[in-house]
Design a protein around this motif. Structure first.
Motif, PDB file in Angstrom:
ATOM      1  N   HIS A 430       0.809  -1.218   0.000  1.00  0.00           N
ATOM      2  CA  HIS A 430       0.000   0.000   0.000  1.00  0.00           C
ATOM      3  C   HIS A 430       0.837   1.261   0.000  1.00  0.00           C
ATOM      4  N   GLY A 431       2.118   1.126  -0.299  1.00  0.00           N
ATOM      5  CA  GLY A 431       2.954   2.322  -0.346  1.00  0.00           C
ATOM      6  C   GLY A 431       4.420   1.948  -0.329  1.00  0.00           C
ATOM      7  N   HIS A 432       5.136   2.400  -1.357  1.00  0.00           N
ATOM      8  CA  HIS A 432       6.565   2.095  -1.435  1.00  0.00           C
ATOM      9  C   HIS A 432       7.398   3.168  -0.772  1.00  0.00           C
ATOM     10  N   ASP A 433       6.760   4.257  -0.402  1.00  0.00           N
ATOM     11  CA  ASP A 433       7.517   5.336   0.246  1.00  0.00           C
ATOM     12  C   ASP A 433       6.730   5.830   1.455  1.00  0.00           C
ATOM     13  N   ASP A 435       5.567   8.706   2.465  1.00  0.00           N
ATOM     14  CA  ASP A 435       4.422   9.603   2.293  1.00  0.00           C
ATOM     15  C   ASP A 435       3.172   8.857   1.843  1.00  0.00           C
ATOM     16  N   THR A 436       3.361   7.965   0.855  1.00  0.00           N
ATOM     17  CA  THR A 436       2.204   7.225   0.341  1.00  0.00           C
ATOM     18  C   THR A 436       1.616   6.336   1.430  1.00  0.00           C
ATOM     19  N   GLN A 439      -0.283   8.403   3.909  1.00  0.00           N
ATOM     20  CA  GLN A 439      -1.494   8.914   3.277  1.00  0.00           C
ATOM     21  C   GLN A 439      -2.555   7.819   3.172  1.00  0.00           C
ATOM     22  N   ASN A 440      -2.112   6.629   2.777  1.00  0.00           N
ATOM     23  CA  ASN A 440      -3.070   5.540   2.606  1.00  0.00           C
ATOM     24  C   ASN A 440      -3.600   5.012   3.940  1.00  0.00           C
ATOM     25  N   ASP A 461      -7.535  -0.096  -2.775  1.00  0.00           N
ATOM     26  CA  ASP A 461      -7.286   0.869  -3.852  1.00  0.00           C
ATOM     27  C   ASP A 461      -8.493   1.752  -4.140  1.00  0.00           C
ATOM     28  N   VAL A 464      -8.944   5.269  -2.649  1.00  0.00           N
ATOM     29  CA  VAL A 464      -8.249   6.458  -3.127  1.00  0.00           C
ATOM     30  C   VAL A 464      -9.198   7.290  -3.962  1.00  0.00           C
ATOM     31  N   GLN A 468     -10.281  10.847  -3.152  1.00  0.00           N
ATOM     32  CA  GLN A 468      -9.937  11.930  -4.068  1.00  0.00           C
ATOM     33  C   GLN A 468     -11.168  12.726  -4.462  1.00  0.00           C
TER      34      GLN A 468
END
Lengths: 727, 197
Positions: A430-433, A435-436, A439-440, A461, A464, A468
């Protein structure tokens, strides 16, 4: 003890009769020219003589003692010097450190000199001039203090040279004044070039020490500076002693018994050690305090002081490290407390703080070392947890966290209950970094809160897109007022008794340039959540009152008011200000509230409604019959109209029970002397039915759809005569 | 001497694990042993009743002490469905003589009347906590073979409430008393004491 021989060897030959001077030393100034003398004195001091000087002139134990004293004293002095250099406090603090360094340095140099002199047998010291001895110490202390202040004032070369020179001169001044204080039998002679050489040496090495303090690396600073200053002191002393001579006509006069000398030495050493010791303590206390406060500051920067959990900054640091560390997979749990804000507001902030502490304590005790738990701020916590089992295991852990947090809290003999919602995002899916992932996890948390709080929600997914679109609606909504995208339309209210319109309800429309007309059902809840309902509501009230002011005097305007708006605190003022500004008489304004507003059971709301009624404003209870429809509300609050919900009217054609409810409500209103409005009248049959039920206002497509101002019936035209309406 | 307000807290919970008698026994023992040590220090008294995996515990003492003990219990994951039933300020203690008295359906030797009482206790504690506490007190005094004094006349401190004979029975007990009171009333085996007489 060959006092005479040494005198001749060291100084005697170089001295002329002319510059033989008494101990006052005035003669030194008038010595022979230096250039001529240098080669001759250099020739005189050969290696053999130096050895002789050290071995025979000085008594070794005392010399060693003075050396030790010199090293220790200088070490402490230099440490204080460094503290003075490094201090970031006010100028006064730096000067105080310089003074302390001066005191320590002056005392240790003086003691070094004194002990060394006691060991200097050829001097044949008979006694000391007390005034001059004290003066020599004072000069040393003040000279060094000023020099340290100079050396630490700026990083410039000038400060370095002046400071270094000052230090050297202070040591020299101390030495020669100390020498002048000796009462020596007979006349003393000085070798001026050697005196000058000793001073030059001392100054040069002292400047080197100052340079070391300024330029060297941290580790080298103190050892080099100490070495240099010790060297300067030693060089001055022994070179200076070489310039000193007493005539051999008075060999060893005076009462210099060995015991007495040792007693004096002991006293001087003790005094010096006390001063040095105090300087040391001063420095040590300060360093330790500074180290502690630095540690505390570093801790403060990364630890939340309330819960003692890592703070947001530390959390992000840690999260970054986890991503860099090729972690095998972990999850972020975004935890948000439910109902905390209410408790914080009602029970007070100190109570709220204690509650947060308890929550932090429970999280710590539950997770222990197995997870990294941080407080991100407010009632937001974040947990990083290794992914050992399945997603279900993770959910179980999250549910356990919610269970533990949701247990009652007893604080200050009061009970508080809160809950928690948790959003989970798993790295790397659910996020490679960082911030993501954060956020997720937050998006999942939002999902958990939206689903009714007290829940665990794992990121998907699809969330999002939902998040958004919500976000973009939020952005658009924030701009809508400024872009004048809101419109007001009015739906006429019909009075069957007079067969004429008697007012209209103002309805809000949002016409977005891309979305088209957005339904109030879609944006009003969001506007309430964001608090935007307050400015939007103000605009609606202003526009509605302004428009209604132009209508004939029997026409009233109904405006919907949200609970959030009413509790905003300035609503009462807004209403009265708007009426005053637009000139609409209060009797022609009707505020439509919902039961939700009354459920708050707030004294302020009661007072406000009472004030509105007292001013003549009508209060209508909207959607009556659907919610709680509490009779208590009708009884307790100053309401003078109820609006029967459209759902009953819609079913009234076919459903006998719906008809009965409408009859019951109208009867109830009759008994309680309340006005009634029937909403959603679309057919003549419905209109006929409600008119049978009693006296009421009618609203619905049959009598007019919501339309813009221009579309209102002719009755709303200013000063228009009463027109009959064919239904 | 003015007595400070005594706060009384009653909670209900269940053991998280499946109700294997041995596990529950160990858990109950752990709760009671720890509670007795900590409570004596904090001046907290009370009772723990265990009915087939369901717990009812009463804690009473100064507010901060009760708060601290309850907070520790809230951090214990071996409980589940933990529910704070009541937290009130009172004039006097109801279990002044016990650092932590204990009732358990697992322990042998309960007279039948107490078994029935314990079976109905979980519901009773929630619906009428005051009555549940009164009954617990009576059951406790009955078991210890001492007459239960009226709550209003009950001393707030750790004075032994029983008559001299009961005190003798306590003194003969194997476990040392805390502040002059037995810290495991059930370990005294008053039932056995009674049956032998």
């Amino acid at each position: 003890m060959g006092g005479c021989a040494q005198t001749e060897q060291l100084g005697g030959c170089a001295q002329t009769e002319k510059n033989r001077s008494p101990i006052t030393g005035q003669g030194i100034a008038g010595g022979p020219s230096m250039p001529g003398m240098l080669p001759s004195w250099l020739a005189k001091i050969g290696t053999r003589q130096m050895i002789h000087f050290f071995v025979h002139d000085h008594e070794l134990p005392l010399v060693l003692l003075s050396l030790v004293l010199c090293v220790v004293g200088t070490l402490v002095t230099v440490r204080l010097w460094r503290i003075a250099r490094d201090t970031t406090d006010a100028l006064r603090t730096r000067l105080e450190w310089c003074f302390l360094a001066g005191v320590t340095g002056g005392a240790s140099i003086w003691a070094t000199h004194f002990i060394a002199m006691l060991g200097h047998q050829h001097a044949g010291v008979a006694g000391f001039d007390p005034a001059l001895t004290i003066l020599s110490v004072v000069v040393a202390i003040l000279g060094l203090a000023v020099s340290f202040a100079l050396a630490t004032s700026t990083a410039s070369h000038l400060a370095l040279v002046l400071g270094g020179t000052g230090i050297g001169l202070s040591i020299a001044a101390m030495h020669y004044m100390g020498m002048a204080a000796y009462e020596v039998p007979g006349e003393v002679t000085w070798n001026l070039p050697i005196v000058v050489l000793s001073i030059v040496l001392c100054v040069a090495i002292s400047i080197a020490a100052a340079a070391a303090m300024r330029d060297l690396k941290k580790r080298l600073k103190i050892p080099v500076a100490v070495g240099a200053l010790v060297a300067a002191t030693v060089a001055l002393h022994f070179t200076g002693m070489a310039a000193f001579s007493v005539p051999h006509t008075h060999p060893m006069a005076g009462p210099q018994g060995s015991d007495q000398r040792d007693a004096i030495a002991l006293g001087v050493v003790l005094c010096a050690l006390i001063v040095i010791g105090m300087g040391f303590c001063g420095g040590a206390i300060s360093s330790r305090g500074r180290a502690r406060s630095e540690r505390a500051l570093r801790r403060q920067a990364l630890i939340d002081p309330l819960t003692e959990l890592p703070n947001r900054r530390k959390f992000h640091q840690h999260l970054k490290e986890r991503f860099h560390g090729q972690d095998k997979g972990f999850a972020m749990l975004s935890v948000d407390l439910d109902r905390f804000k209410t408790i914080n507001d009602t029970m007070g902030h100190p109570f709220g703080d204690k509650l947060l502490q308890r929550v932090g304590g429970r999280l710590k005790s539950l997770l222990g070392d197995q997870a990294f738990c941080a407080r991100l701020g407010g009632d937001e916590f974040a947990i990083l947890i290794d992914r050992q089992g399945s997603l279900e295991d993770l959910k179980t852990t999250a549910k356990l966290i919610i269970e533990i947090i949701s247990r009652s809290y007893v604080i200050n003999a009061q009970v508080a209950d809160i809950g928690a919602s948790i959003g989970i995002a798993v790295a790397p899916e659910h996020g490679h970094d960082p911030d993501t992932l954060v956020q997720n996890a937050d998006i999942a948390l939002y999902g958990a809160k939206d689903a009714g709080r007290g829940r665990v929600c794992v990121f998907e997914d699809g969330m999002v897109t939902a998040a958004q679109s919500r976000k973009s609606l939020e952005i658009d909504l924030r701009r809508a007022l400024a872009r004048k995208e809101f419109e007001l339309c009015f739906q006429p209210l019909y009075d069957p008794q007079s067969s004429d319109y008697n007012g209209a309800e103002a309805l809000l429309r949002w016409r977005h340039h891309e979305r088209g007309v957005v339904s109030p059902a879609d944006f009003i809840p969001l506007a309430e959540e964001l608090g935007l309902i307050v400015p939007i509501g103000e605009w609606v009230l202003e526009e509605a009152c302004r428009e209604a002011a132009s209508w004939p005097s029997h026409m009233r305007v109904a405006v919907n008011v949200s609970a959030v708006q009413m509790m905003s605190g300035k609503f009462r003022k807004t209403v009265f200000d708007t009426l005053a500004r637009t000139g609409l008489p209060p009797e022609r304004l009707e505020l439509e509230i919902t039961e939700t507003t009354l459920l708050c059971d707030d004294v302020a709301i009661f007072d406000m409604l009472t004030a509105f009624r007292a001013a003549g404003i009508s209060i209508a209870l909207d959607d009556f019959g659907t919610g709680y429809s509490s009779l208590t509300s009708l009884h307790r609050y100053p309401i003078n109209r109820i609006k029967i919900d459209r759902s009953f009217i819609g079913r009234s054609d076919s459903d006998e029970s719906a008809r009965n409810i409408v009859r019951a409500i109208t009867n109830l209103a009759d008994v309680l002397s309340l006005n009634v409005t029937a909403e959603g009248i679309e057919r003549t049959s419905q209109s006929d039915f409600v008119q049978q039920c009693g006296r009421l206002s009618i609203q619905g497509y049959l009598y007019g759809r919501p339309g813009s101002i221009g579309e209102l019936p002719a009755s709303f035209q200013p000063e228009s005569p009463k027109n009959g309406i064919a239904a | 001497m003015m007595s400070p307000n005594i706060y009384r807290l009653l909670y209900k919970s269940r053991a998280r694990f499946d109700c294997d008698a041995a596990d529950v026994d160990a858990f109950v023992d752990d709760i009671v042993t720890k509670a007795q040590k900590a409570n004596a220090k904090r001046n907290v008294t009370g009772v723990l009743a265990h009915m087939d995996g369901t717990f009812i515990q009463v804690l009473e003492g100064p507010a901060d002490a009760v708060e601290a003990v309850f907070e520790r219990i809230c951090r214990d994951t071996r409980h589940t469905d933990l529910q704070l039933v009541e937290f009130t300020a009172n004039e006097a203690r109801s279990f002044g003589g016990w650092a932590m008295a204990q009732f358990s359906t697992l322990s042998a030797g309960h007279p039948p009347i107490q078994k029935d009482f314990l079976a109905s206790l979980p519901e009773q504690a929630v619906s009428d906590p005051d009555e549940a506490i009164r009954q617990l007190r009576e059951a406790l005094f009955e078991r210890e073979a001492r007459p239960a004094p009226h709550t209003s006349a009950f001393p707030h401190d750790f004075k032994h409430p029983g008559p001299p004979e009961a005190r003798d029975a306590v003194a003969a007990a194997p476990s040392p008393p805390i502040n002059g009171v037995p810290h495991r009333p059930d370990a005294i085996a008053p039932d056995r004491h009674r049956s032998s007489s």
